[in-house]
Structure formats: C-alpha cells, structure tokens
Scaffold this active site. Structure first.
Site, PDB file in Angstrom:
ATOM      1  N   GLU A 179       0.807  -1.237   0.000  1.00  0.00           N
ATOM      2  CA  GLU A 179       0.000   0.000   0.000  1.00  0.00           C
ATOM      3  C   GLU A 179       0.834   1.279   0.000  1.00  0.00           C
ATOM      4  O   GLU A 179       0.660   2.140   0.849  1.00  0.00           O
ATOM      5  CB  GLU A 179      -0.985  -0.019   1.185  1.00  0.00           C
ATOM      6  N   GLU A 291      -6.600 -10.605  -0.843  1.00  0.00           N
ATOM      7  CA  GLU A 291      -7.401 -10.266   0.347  1.00  0.00           C
ATOM      8  C   GLU A 291      -8.877 -10.125  -0.013  1.00  0.00           C
ATOM      9  O   GLU A 291      -9.557  -9.201   0.440  1.00  0.00           O
ATOM     10  CB  GLU A 291      -6.891  -8.956   0.972  1.00  0.00           C
TER      11      GLU A 291
HETATM   12  O1  G3I Z   1      -4.550  -7.425  19.334  1.00  0.00           O
HETATM   13  C1  G3I Z   1      -5.197  -6.237  19.827  1.00  0.00           C
HETATM   14  C2  G3I Z   1      -5.894  -6.514  21.109  1.00  0.00           C
HETATM   15  O2  G3I Z   1      -4.952  -6.848  22.095  1.00  0.00           O
HETATM   16  C3  G3I Z   1      -6.683  -5.264  21.507  1.00  0.00           C
HETATM   17  O3  G3I Z   1      -7.413  -5.528  22.649  1.00  0.00           O
HETATM   18  C4  G3I Z   1      -7.634  -4.863  20.410  1.00  0.00           C
HETATM   19  C5  G3I Z   1      -8.394  -3.580  20.732  1.00  0.00           C
HETATM   20  O4  G3I Z   1      -8.751  -2.886  19.586  1.00  0.00           O
HETATM   21  O5  G3I Z   1      -6.900  -4.654  19.226  1.00  0.00           O
HETATM   22  C6  G3I Z   1      -6.214  -5.809  18.787  1.00  0.00           C
HETATM   23  O6  G3I Z   1      -5.508  -5.483  17.627  1.00  0.00           O
HETATM   24  C7  G3I Z   1      -6.298  -5.345  16.448  1.00  0.00           C
HETATM   25  C8  G3I Z   1      -5.721  -6.286  15.407  1.00  0.00           C
HETATM   26  O7  G3I Z   1      -6.373  -6.103  14.172  1.00  0.00           O
HETATM   27  C9  G3I Z   1      -5.848  -7.746  15.813  1.00  0.00           C
HETATM   28  O8  G3I Z   1      -7.188  -8.093  15.922  1.00  0.00           O
HETATM   29  C10 G3I Z   1      -6.185  -3.911  15.974  1.00  0.00           C
HETATM   30  O9  G3I Z   1      -6.868  -3.053  16.869  1.00  0.00           O
HETATM   31  C11 G3I Z   1      -6.804  -3.774  14.606  1.00  0.00           C
HETATM   32  O10 G3I Z   1      -6.555  -2.470  14.109  1.00  0.00           O
HETATM   33  C12 G3I Z   1      -6.191  -4.783  13.659  1.00  0.00           C
HETATM   34  O11 G3I Z   1      -6.853  -4.670  12.414  1.00  0.00           O
HETATM   35  C13 G3I Z   1      -6.210  -5.287  11.310  1.00  0.00           C
HETATM   36  C14 G3I Z   1      -5.938  -4.247  10.229  1.00  0.00           C
HETATM   37  O12 G3I Z   1      -5.348  -4.873   9.104  1.00  0.00           O
HETATM   38  C15 G3I Z   1      -5.001  -3.141  10.718  1.00  0.00           C
HETATM   39  O13 G3I Z   1      -4.832  -2.192   9.712  1.00  0.00           O
HETATM   40  C16 G3I Z   1      -7.153  -6.341  10.730  1.00  0.00           C
HETATM   41  O14 G3I Z   1      -7.313  -7.403  11.694  1.00  0.00           O
HETATM   42  C17 G3I Z   1      -6.597  -6.896   9.445  1.00  0.00           C
HETATM   43  O15 G3I Z   1      -7.579  -7.696   8.816  1.00  0.00           O
HETATM   44  C18 G3I Z   1      -6.240  -5.756   8.500  1.00  0.00           C
HETATM   45  O16 G3I Z   1      -5.657  -6.327   7.333  1.00  0.00           O
HETATM   46  C19 G3I Z   1      -5.289  -5.400   6.305  1.00  0.00           C
HETATM   47  C20 G3I Z   1      -4.088  -5.998   5.586  1.00  0.00           C
HETATM   48  O17 G3I Z   1      -3.057  -6.282   6.496  1.00  0.00           O
HETATM   49  C21 G3I Z   1      -3.593  -5.045   4.480  1.00  0.00           C
HETATM   50  N1  G3I Z   1      -4.661  -4.698   3.576  1.00  0.00           N
HETATM   51  C22 G3I Z   1      -5.870  -4.204   4.198  1.00  0.00           C
HETATM   52  C23 G3I Z   1      -6.388  -5.178   5.260  1.00  0.00           C
HETATM   53  C24 G3I Z   1      -7.686  -4.704   5.833  1.00  0.00           C
HETATM   54  O18 G3I Z   1      -7.514  -3.503   6.551  1.00  0.00           O
END
Ligand code: G3I
Length: 390
Positions: A179, A291
């Site tokens: 990205e 994805e």
């Molecule tokens: O692990 C913590 C947890 O300890 C905490 O309590 C909780 C509270 O919000 O957050 C948890 O972390 C989250 C993490 O996912 C694991 O679940 C983050 O907040 C959350 O922001 C994170 O989101 C991920 C996102 O990327 C971040 O930008 C999504 O799961 C994941 O599906 C997403 O994947 C991205 C690809 O890597 C790149 N392309 C876009 C795609 C979708 O956004």
C-alpha cells in the site's frame, strides 16, 4: 487507508474457465468434513472442497488466518479442509513480531507456519514494509527524531533479514511492500507515506533487494488495493505497472498482489480486471488475489449480518464469482485468497460502520451463496461442463 473506492475485478472469463473437456464422471472430487451432504440430485462435484478443485489446475485457494482459526475445531476444519494457502492476518506484522525493540514474539507466526505444513498448505508472508501496524517503539523513536534515514533503513534491513531468515524456505509468496500508492489520478508512490517521509524513496527498491537476499526462493510481491479492474481512470493500476517496471530494472520483483476488497455499493469493471491481470502477466510477473472480500450494508440490530437490501445477497456472491473467474482465466495468476472465511471473524464490521456480510461463510459457519459460486467456478475450471457433442 481509503478503500471506499472499489478495488478490482473482473472477468468475463467465465467462458474461458468453462470451456473444457472431460465429463462429469471425472468430477468425483474429495468429500470434506466441512461440505454439506449431497442429495441425489446434486452435481458430482457438490462435495468437492475448494482446495481440491483448485489443485486440479495447479491453482491455490487461500484464506487469512488468525490464531483462533488454528485452535477452534469448527474454524480449523474449514481452514484446513477448504484452503491450501494461508496468510497470517496480523501475526507476521512488525508490531506483533517485535513488540519491544530486540524482543521477539514468533508464537503466532510459528504456529501458522507449522499449521500450514501439517495441512499440506503454503504460506503467504504478510507484510514486511507497510506504514500500518508498526511497533510503537519504532514510530515513537522516529517521531522524536531518534534515527537518521540511514539508521531507519538499517532497522528495516534487520527486520527483513530477521523475519525472512527465520522462515527461509517456508514461505511461498511474501508481501514485501504494501500500500504505497496514492488513490489520486494520476497515482504514484505516496510522498506522504510514513516510510517515504522517514526513510526516503529508495526504501521500496531496497526492501525488495534485501528480501531477495534473505530468501532467494520466495516469490516477492508488491501488494495493494484498487490496482486492478478499478472503475474510472484505473490510474492506480498504471502506477503499479510503473512501480513494477522500475523494480524490474533497479531491484527485483516477482509478483503483484491485488487485494480485492470490494463493496457492493460501488461499481467496478470486471473485464478490466482480467485485462489488468493479463498485463501484469505479460510483464513476466505472477499475480495473486490476496485479500478478497465483498462487504455490504447490514442490519446492525441482528447478529446475523443480514443485508439491508435483498438484492445485495445476489450481488455479493456475483462479485466473488467475477473476481475468481478473472483470476482463473489468466495463467499468470497463481492463487486467490479470501481475507478470512466467516462473517463473525471478519475485519469489516469493525472498520466500516454498518457494513458486513463480507465473507463466504455466515456467522454460524454455514457456506453462503458465495461459497457455492466459487465452488462451481472452480469445478468448471477444473473439469469443464459435460460435453454434449456425442
Ligand atoms: O490485538 C489487539 C488486542 O490486544 C486489543 O485488545 C484490540 C483492541 O482494539 O486490538 C487488537 O488489535 C487489532 C488487530 O487487528 C488484531 O485483531 C487492531 O486493533 C486492529 O486495528 C487490527 O486490524 C487489522 C488491520 O489490518 C489493521 O490495519 C485487521 O485485523 C486486518 O484484517 C487488516 O488487514 C489489512 C491488511 O493487512 C492489508 N490490507 C488491508 C487489510 C484490511 O484492513
């Protein structure tokens, strides 16, 4: 990240995928524990898993996985039964593997790599150089001016060598850079990207060069959204071509990852996606849909993620099918990965207010219409329709 505009995809290659030989008898594919039982009126491939159908044509069907998918029996049965390439949804990102400087936590990544091996699947490594999900110790230090550009590049090199070195020989495709392109027209490398601002424009070719050194056998991908089949100008596709060309000249690149996060409220050009995949293929690159998911507006008052408009229940599987058919039509495209398979586990409701229903299994892990659309697309790709000529 602005993914309000539709990514990808396409294909009117349904025909191409469906031309074929071989009768229905050849379709006696493996039954899996996760497929529903066939009735006597079912087509012969009704119980075939996605991964078994894909294997017939040297293609792979993947899913993103998080730790619960490996240890929850109902989730693991689908992960291992239906898919044969896995992407860690978060577990290989820098903030996860090195939460404090010099202290590594490989638990999630190791578990996933071992799970893949146990289930005869491959791994897509994701992702080494991205502005998001960087460790706090790094972003804080950079914000405080603690590192020069050269020192930051050294840290990135170390990160790539450490992570890729640990899994050397065990990763099929790596998303090296993720990205970096703008959503504007014309598009290009985002000069406001965290890495470009703090490490300079050479960060992209350097990352690919170091990745090549760290694991010469892994396929190295540039991964982004809206770089194939975008409605409108398709400017971001053009920018991806330019970036890939410059990497071919000055560094190294093996493939392009087209993310494929779709939303039924936006238009997109199915034919263009197939042509864009072909164009990357003509450059000598592999392509992967990395994805895929298709979100829509849902009733937020029920837990079932019911679409607010009944027509969306038709649009959602249609778009999955068009995405997959575009991928199947072009030999350079080697895999198709969904970004998780169950609506309950999806990232979508947490990121897009009022949206969901994005996956191919429902909140109770029953296959949805999108699952069956993919299954029949893969069956036609693998076996063709029964021949009427005789
Ligand atoms: O692990 C913590 C947890 O300890 C905490 O309590 C909780 C509270 O919000 O957050 C948890 O972390 C989250 C993490 O996912 C694991 O679940 C983050 O907040 C959350 O922001 C994170 O989101 C991920 C996102 O990327 C971040 O930008 C999504 O799961 C994941 O599906 C997403 O994947 C991205 C690809 O890597 C790149 N392309 C876009 C795609 C979708 O956004």
């Amino acid at each position: 990240m602005d993914m309000r505009r539709r990514s990808v995809l396409a294909a009117g290659a349904a025909g191409a995928a469906a031309v074929l030989t071989g009768g229905a008898k050849a379709m006696a594919a493996t039954q899996t524990a996760t497929a529903p039982a066939a009735s006597s009126g079912d087509v012969p491939w009704a119980n075939a898993s996605l991964r078994d159908l894909a294997s017939k044509i040297g293609f792979r069907i993947g899913t993103a996985l998080d730790p619960a998918d490996l240890t929850t029996p109902a989730l693991s049965a689908i992960a291992s039964g239906q898919f044969n390439v896995y992407t860690p949804e978060n577990e290989m990102k820098w903030e996860v593997v090195e939460p404090t400087q010099g202290n590594f936590d490989w638990t999630g990544a190791d578990n996933l790599v071992n799970y893949a091996r146990a289930h005869k699947a491959k791994v897509r490594g994701h992702t080494l150089c991205w502005h998001n999900q960087l460790p706090g110790w790094l972003t804080t230090a950079v914000a405080n001016g603690a590192y020069t550009k050269t020192q930051l590049l050294d840290l990135l090199q170390q990160h790539i060598f450490t992570e890729m070195g640990r899994y050397r020989g065990k990763i099929w495709q790596w998303d090296v850079c993720n990205e970096f392109l703008t959503d504007s027209n014309p598009s290009g490398v985002n000069q406001n990207d965290w890495w470009i601002v703090n490490a300079g424009a050479e960060v992209i070719p350097l990352a690919f060069k170091w990745a090549r050194q760290a694991d010469p056998d892994a396929l190295l991908f540039y991964n982004d959204y809206n770089i194939g089949g975008e409605d409108g100008s398709n400017a971001k596709f053009n920018a991806a071509v330019a970036l890939a060309e410059s990497l071919q000249q000055n560094s190294h690149i093996d493939g392009i990852g087209i993310q494929g996060h779709l939303d039924t409220q936006y238009g997109w050009d199915a034919q263009r996606l197939r042509r864009d995949i072909e164009a990357f293929g003509n450059m000598g690159l592999k392509v992967a849909i990395t994805e895929a998911d298709v979100r829509t507006f849902i009733e937020t008052t029920d837990a079932a993620q019911t679409p607010t408009n009944g027509l969306e229940e038709l649009a959602q599987p249609f778009e999955y099918s068009e995405l997959l058919k575009a991928a199947l039509a072009v030999p350079a495209c080697i895999s198709f990965t969904v970004w998780g398979f169950g609506d309950s586990e999806s990232w979508v409701p947490g990121f897009f207010k009022g949206e969901g229903y994005a996956d191919i299994y429902d909140v109770n892990l029953n296959p949805k219409a999108a699952y069956y659309a993919m299954q029949s697309d893969l069956a036609f790709a693998a076996y063709g329709a029964p021949d009427r000529n005789s």
